[in-house]
Design a protein around this motif. Structure first.
Motif, short mmCIF file in Angstrom:
data_model
loop_
_atom_site.label_atom_id
_atom_site.label_comp_id
_atom_site.label_asym_id
_atom_site.label_seq_id
_atom_site.Cartn_x
_atom_site.Cartn_y
_atom_site.Cartn_z
N GLY A 98 -32.31 16.35 -15.06
CA GLY A 98 -32.50 16.86 -13.71
C GLY A 98 -31.33 16.62 -12.79
O GLY A 98 -31.38 17.00 -11.61
N HIS A 99 -30.26 16.01 -13.30
CA HIS A 99 -29.09 15.72 -12.47
C HIS A 99 -27.84 16.51 -12.90
O HIS A 99 -26.82 16.43 -12.24
N LYS A 100 -27.94 17.26 -13.96
CA LYS A 100 -26.77 17.97 -14.50
C LYS A 100 -26.67 19.36 -13.88
O LYS A 100 -27.62 20.15 -13.92
N LEU A 101 -25.49 19.66 -13.30
CA LEU A 101 -25.25 20.99 -12.74
C LEU A 101 -24.60 21.91 -13.77
O LEU A 101 -24.94 23.09 -13.86
N GLU A 102 -23.66 21.38 -14.49
CA GLU A 102 -22.96 22.10 -15.56
C GLU A 102 -22.26 21.07 -16.43
O GLU A 102 -22.40 19.87 -16.19
N GLU A 103 -21.51 21.53 -17.41
CA GLU A 103 -20.87 20.58 -18.31
C GLU A 103 -19.99 19.59 -17.54
O GLU A 103 -19.10 20.00 -16.78
N SER B 106 -30.30 19.24 -22.05
CA SER B 106 -29.87 20.64 -21.91
C SER B 106 -30.34 21.27 -20.60
O SER B 106 -30.00 22.43 -20.31
N SER B 107 -31.11 20.53 -19.80
CA SER B 107 -31.63 21.09 -18.56
C SER B 107 -30.57 21.07 -17.48
O SER B 107 -29.75 20.15 -17.40
N LEU B 108 -30.56 22.11 -16.63
CA LEU B 108 -29.60 22.21 -15.53
C LEU B 108 -30.33 22.31 -14.20
O LEU B 108 -31.44 22.85 -14.11
#
Length: 276
Positions: A194-199, A17-19
């Protein structure tokens, strides 16, 4: 796509869930072309293999296909160093190819290749989210646009601008051939926190972006927004098996074809019952 596999993938993705913080999101998105330029500086022409498989997936790319004129015109967006261009020119001696990329370094690799022939190919730098293709290519003159593993490099808020840009140079009845990363692809599931910007949007270690498409997202972009006709739009699942480690996993791609309407009835049909 197998429902059990999709359910497992959803659980894996829901656990992260981290962005990426807003500052870094803006930086990665604004420096997309710069980061791809760095990629080609490191890897030159050695990273990607030539795409000899494309005419197996898309019959429009085969010599003498009746869809296009005797001398069809093709535009490849996101041409990289020419891994699609050279096989397609070799197989189709009557075809003219425009090739663009937002990495100036990649375009120079194409232009300086010994196979480059300006009588049959024109390569140019273009960010298709903001630079008008029609400034280089005559409006509504292109039979085929190939969009193969390219829109995934764009943040989702800029993808509709890219589609609008393409429509300016596509002929009535012209086709867009699309293949890219699909949701729940193995590469998406392997991203660490740590690599997710958004869905469905992630950043790789080298700063380049990777978006993972659903067929619904494609329908929204090309049909509802673009007013195109959907000829094909589905997932392609390739199972990878490692017998030694007793592991199997799925590569998931989306593959689609969209066609520019020829008359008003087709436009109305294309715009019915879809959402972006």
């Amino acid at each position: 796509m197998d429902p059990a596999y999709a359910a497992t993938a959803q659980r894996i993705l829901a656990a992260d869930s981290s962005l990426v913080p807003d500052f870094w999101q803006t930086k990665y998105k604004s420096e997309a072309s710069r980061n791809w330029d760095k990629f080609y500086n490191r890897n030159t022409t050695n990273f990607f293999k030539d795409r000899h498989w494309t005419d197996q997936e898309f019959e429009e790319l085969r010599p003498g296909h009746t869809f296009a004129e005797n001398s069809p015109v093709l535009l490849e967006i996101g041409c990289g160093v020419g891994n699609f261009v050279w096989p397609i020119l070799e197989r189709n001696p009557d075809m003219f190819v425009y090739a663009c990329d937002f990495s100036a370094r990649a375009v120079r690799f194409v232009q300086t290749n010994e196979l480059y022939n300006s009588a049959r190919c024109r390569a140019f730098v273009c960010d298709i989210t903001k630079d008008r293709l029609a400034a280089t290519i005559p409006p509504h003159s292109v039979d085929i646009v190939s969009a193969i593993f390219v829109l995934s490099a764009l943040p989702p808020e800029k993808q509709a601008d890219a589609v609008s840009n393409i429509l300016e140079i596509l002929k009535p009845g012209g086709r867009i051939l699309f293949r890219d990363y699909g949701i729940y692809d193995l590469a998406q599931l392997r991203f660490k926190s740590g690599h997710k910007l958004e869905e469905n949007l992630y950043v790789r270690q080298d700063g380049t972006l990777s978006y993972y498409f659903s067929v619904e997202r494609l329908r929204g972009l090309f049909v509802r927004h673009g007013g195109l006709l959907e000829l094909e739009n589905d997932y392609v699942v390739k199972k990878l098996v490692n017998v030694k480690k007793s592991i199997d996993s799925d590569r998931v791609f989306v593959q689609a074809k969209f066609q520019a309407p020829i008359d008003t009835f087709e436009i109305e049909h294309a715009m019915t019952g879809t959402s972006l």
